[in-house]
Design an enzyme around this catalytic site. Sequence first.
Site, PDB file in Angstrom:
ATOM      1  N   SER A 145       0.888  -1.166   0.000  1.00 26.70           N
ATOM      2  CA  SER A 145       0.000   0.000   0.000  1.00 26.70           C
ATOM      3  C   SER A 145       0.923   1.212   0.000  1.00 26.70           C
ATOM      4  CB  SER A 145      -0.831  -0.025   1.289  1.00 26.70           C
ATOM      5  OG  SER A 145      -1.383   1.251   1.559  1.00 26.70           O
ATOM      6  N   TYR A 158      -1.068  -0.848  10.599  1.00 30.24           N
ATOM      7  CA  TYR A 158      -1.183  -1.197   9.173  1.00 30.24           C
ATOM      8  C   TYR A 158       0.144  -0.912   8.467  1.00 30.24           C
ATOM      9  CZ  TYR A 158      -3.311  -1.227   4.453  1.00 30.24           C
ATOM     10  OH  TYR A 158      -3.625  -1.489   3.140  1.00 30.24           O
TER      11      TYR A 158
HETATM   12  N1  LIG Z   1      -8.720  -1.010  -1.012  1.00 27.56           N
HETATM   13  C1  LIG Z   1      -7.749  -0.144  -0.896  1.00 27.56           C
HETATM   14  O1  LIG Z   1      -8.000   1.079  -0.965  1.00 27.56           O
HETATM   15  C2  LIG Z   1      -6.336  -0.619  -0.711  1.00 27.56           C
HETATM   16  C3  LIG Z   1      -5.311   0.340  -0.777  1.00 27.56           C
HETATM   17  C4  LIG Z   1      -3.991  -0.066  -0.589  1.00 27.56           C
HETATM   18  C5  LIG Z   1      -3.691  -1.403  -0.362  1.00 27.56           C
HETATM   19  N2  LIG Z   1      -4.700  -2.304  -0.286  1.00 27.56           N
HETATM   20  C6  LIG Z   1      -4.324  -3.708  -0.042  1.00 27.56           C
HETATM   21  O2  LIG Z   1      -4.904  -4.503  -1.042  1.00 27.56           O
HETATM   22  C7  LIG Z   1      -5.146  -5.820  -0.529  1.00 27.56           C
HETATM   23  C8  LIG Z   1      -6.584  -6.213  -0.833  1.00 27.56           C
HETATM   24  O3  LIG Z   1      -7.425  -5.333  -0.131  1.00 27.56           O
HETATM   25  P1  LIG Z   1      -8.971  -5.101  -0.475  1.00 27.56           P
HETATM   26  O4  LIG Z   1      -9.174  -3.652  -0.583  1.00 27.56           O
HETATM   27  O5  LIG Z   1      -9.400  -6.000  -1.568  1.00 27.56           O
HETATM   28  O6  LIG Z   1      -9.599  -5.553   0.928  1.00 27.56           O
HETATM   29  P2  LIG Z   1     -10.877  -6.441   1.249  1.00 27.56           P
HETATM   30  O7  LIG Z   1     -11.958  -6.228   0.253  1.00 27.56           O
HETATM   31  O8  LIG Z   1     -11.162  -6.187   2.689  1.00 27.56           O
HETATM   32  O9  LIG Z   1     -10.322  -7.903   1.065  1.00 27.56           O
HETATM   33  C9  LIG Z   1      -9.411  -8.460   1.984  1.00 27.56           C
HETATM   34  C10 LIG Z   1      -9.129  -9.896   1.556  1.00 27.56           C
HETATM   35  O10 LIG Z   1      -8.265 -10.512   2.539  1.00 27.56           O
HETATM   36  C11 LIG Z   1      -8.881 -11.748   2.932  1.00 27.56           C
HETATM   37  N3  LIG Z   1      -8.574 -12.078   4.324  1.00 27.56           N
HETATM   38  C12 LIG Z   1      -8.818 -11.314   5.417  1.00 27.56           C
HETATM   39  N4  LIG Z   1      -8.500 -12.011   6.533  1.00 27.56           N
HETATM   40  C13 LIG Z   1      -8.078 -13.227   6.125  1.00 27.56           C
HETATM   41  C14 LIG Z   1      -7.625 -14.397   6.801  1.00 27.56           C
HETATM   42  N5  LIG Z   1      -7.586 -14.462   8.145  1.00 27.56           N
HETATM   43  N6  LIG Z   1      -7.272 -15.465   6.071  1.00 27.56           N
HETATM   44  C15 LIG Z   1      -7.326 -15.426   4.723  1.00 27.56           C
HETATM   45  N7  LIG Z   1      -7.743 -14.360   4.016  1.00 27.56           N
HETATM   46  C16 LIG Z   1      -8.109 -13.270   4.720  1.00 27.56           C
HETATM   47  C17 LIG Z   1     -10.380 -11.515   2.762  1.00 27.56           C
HETATM   48  O11 LIG Z   1     -11.035 -12.747   2.552  1.00 27.56           O
HETATM   49  P3  LIG Z   1     -12.016 -13.480   3.590  1.00 27.56           P
HETATM   50  O12 LIG Z   1     -12.691 -12.434   4.420  1.00 27.56           O
HETATM   51  O13 LIG Z   1     -12.947 -14.242   2.697  1.00 27.56           O
HETATM   52  O14 LIG Z   1     -11.110 -14.346   4.354  1.00 27.56           O
HETATM   53  C18 LIG Z   1     -10.401 -10.720   1.469  1.00 27.56           C
HETATM   54  O15 LIG Z   1     -10.329 -11.578   0.371  1.00 27.56           O
HETATM   55  C19 LIG Z   1      -4.837  -5.757   0.968  1.00 27.56           C
HETATM   56  O16 LIG Z   1      -3.561  -6.292   1.216  1.00 27.56           O
HETATM   57  C20 LIG Z   1      -4.857  -4.278   1.268  1.00 27.56           C
HETATM   58  O17 LIG Z   1      -4.044  -3.942   2.370  1.00 27.56           O
HETATM   59  C21 LIG Z   1      -6.014  -1.944  -0.459  1.00 27.56           C
END
Ligand SMILES: NC(=O)c1ccc[n+]([C@@H]2O[C@H](COP(=O)([O-])OP(=O)(O)OC[C@H]3O[C@@H](n4cnc5c(N)ncnc54)[C@H](OP(=O)(O)O)[C@@H]3O)[C@@H](O)[C@H]2O)c1
Length: 276
Positions: A145, A158
Site C-alpha cells: 500500500s 497497518y
Molecule cells: N482497497 C484499498 O484502498 C487498498 C489500498 C492499498 C492497499 N490495499 C491492499 O490490497 C489488498 C486487498 O485489499 P482489499 O481492498 O481487496 O480488501 P478487502 O476487500 O477487505 O479484502 C481483503 C481480503 O483478505 C482476505 N482475508 C482477510 N482475513 C483473512 C484471513 N484471516 N485469512 C485469509 N484471508 C483473509 C479476505 O477474505 P475473507 O474475508 O474471505 O477471508 C479478502 O479476500 C490488501 O492487502 C490491502 O491492504 C487496499
Amino acid sequence: MPRPASDSVRAMQLQGASVLLTGASGGLGRAMAHALDARGANVLLSARREDVLEEIRAELGGRPVVLPADLSDAGGAAALAERAGAVDVLVANAGLSAGGRAESFSAEEIDAALDVNLRAPIQLTRALLPAMLERGRGHLLYVSSLSGKVASPRGALYSATKFGLRGYAAGLRQDVEPRGVGVTVVYPGFVSEAGMFADSGAKLPPWVGTRTPRQVAEAVAAAIEKKRAEVDVAPLTLRAGTALASVAPVTVARIQRRLGSVRVAESIARGHRPDG
Ligand SMILES: NC(=O)c1ccc[n+]([C@@H]2O[C@H](COP(=O)([O-])OP(=O)(O)OC[C@H]3O[C@@H](n4cnc5c(N)ncnc54)[C@H](OP(=O)(O)O)[C@@H]3O)[C@@H](O)[C@H]2O)c1
C-alpha cells in the site's frame, strides 16, 4: 518511475501459469482474479469465504480452483501452499485494514494484522520458493500500500505490516532474482468502488484522487509480465507526496495533517472498527 527487475529474471508469461491468489474474495482480489484469468492464467483462489470464492469461480466459467484458507491460523499458510501444489506465481494480496490508535487494539487484533498482512506472505514464500528456485522460474508479488512507504495518523499497525512487506521483498529480490525468480511489490493508494477503503465509507477531500480495483488488477498482471520491481497505483499527486515523505517524513506529516489526514484516517478506522 517503476524500475524493471534485473535481466536475469525472464519475463513471466501468465498464459498457462499457475497463480495462487490470496485475498481473492475481496474488492481488489476479485478484480485480480478476472485480470489474471483473462490472460490465460490457471488461477487458484484463496480466502476464508468459500461461498464468495465459488461465486468468482462461476463468474470465470468454472476455470479457477478454490482453496479456502485462514491465514491467521499458525499453519494456515503452509497448509495452503501444500494444497496449491506447483505454483508459478504467488500474488500475496490478503490483508486486514488495521486502522486505529495503537492502544485501542487487543493483543489478538494485533496478532491477526501481523499474521495476515506480513507473516502469511513470508510463510507462503518460504513454502513455495524452493520449487521455483529448482525450476529457475517463478514470480512473487506482494500487495502492499502507499501506507507501506509513508505512514499516516491511526495507521501505525497497518503501516508496520505494509512497510514490512516492502523490506522483505527488497531483500528477497536480491537473493532470488539472480536465480530466476522475480519479486514485485505493488503499492495502491486509495481505491474506489470496492475493497477496504471503499467499504469503510470514508470520504476523501476532493483533491485526493483514487484508482479502481480494475486499474490495480491490470497493474498487478502487467507487473508480473513485465517483471517490474515496484509499482505505485495512484494519481501523481499522491505518488509525489509519498516520494517526498521518504526524504522529509516530519514535514510531510505536518502537511498531511493540515490537509485533513486525521479526519480521513479516523473515518476509515471507524468504518472498520466502530468500537475501536
Ligand atoms: N482497497 C484499498 O484502498 C487498498 C489500498 C492499498 C492497499 N490495499 C491492499 O490490497 C489488498 C486487498 O485489499 P482489499 O481492498 O481487496 O480488501 P478487502 O476487500 O477487505 O479484502 C481483503 C481480503 O483478505 C482476505 N482475508 C482477510 N482475513 C483473512 C484471513 N484471516 N485469512 C485469509 N484471508 C483473509 C479476505 O477474505 P475473507 O474475508 O474471505 O477471508 C479478502 O479476500 C490488501 O492487502 C490491502 O491492504 C487496499
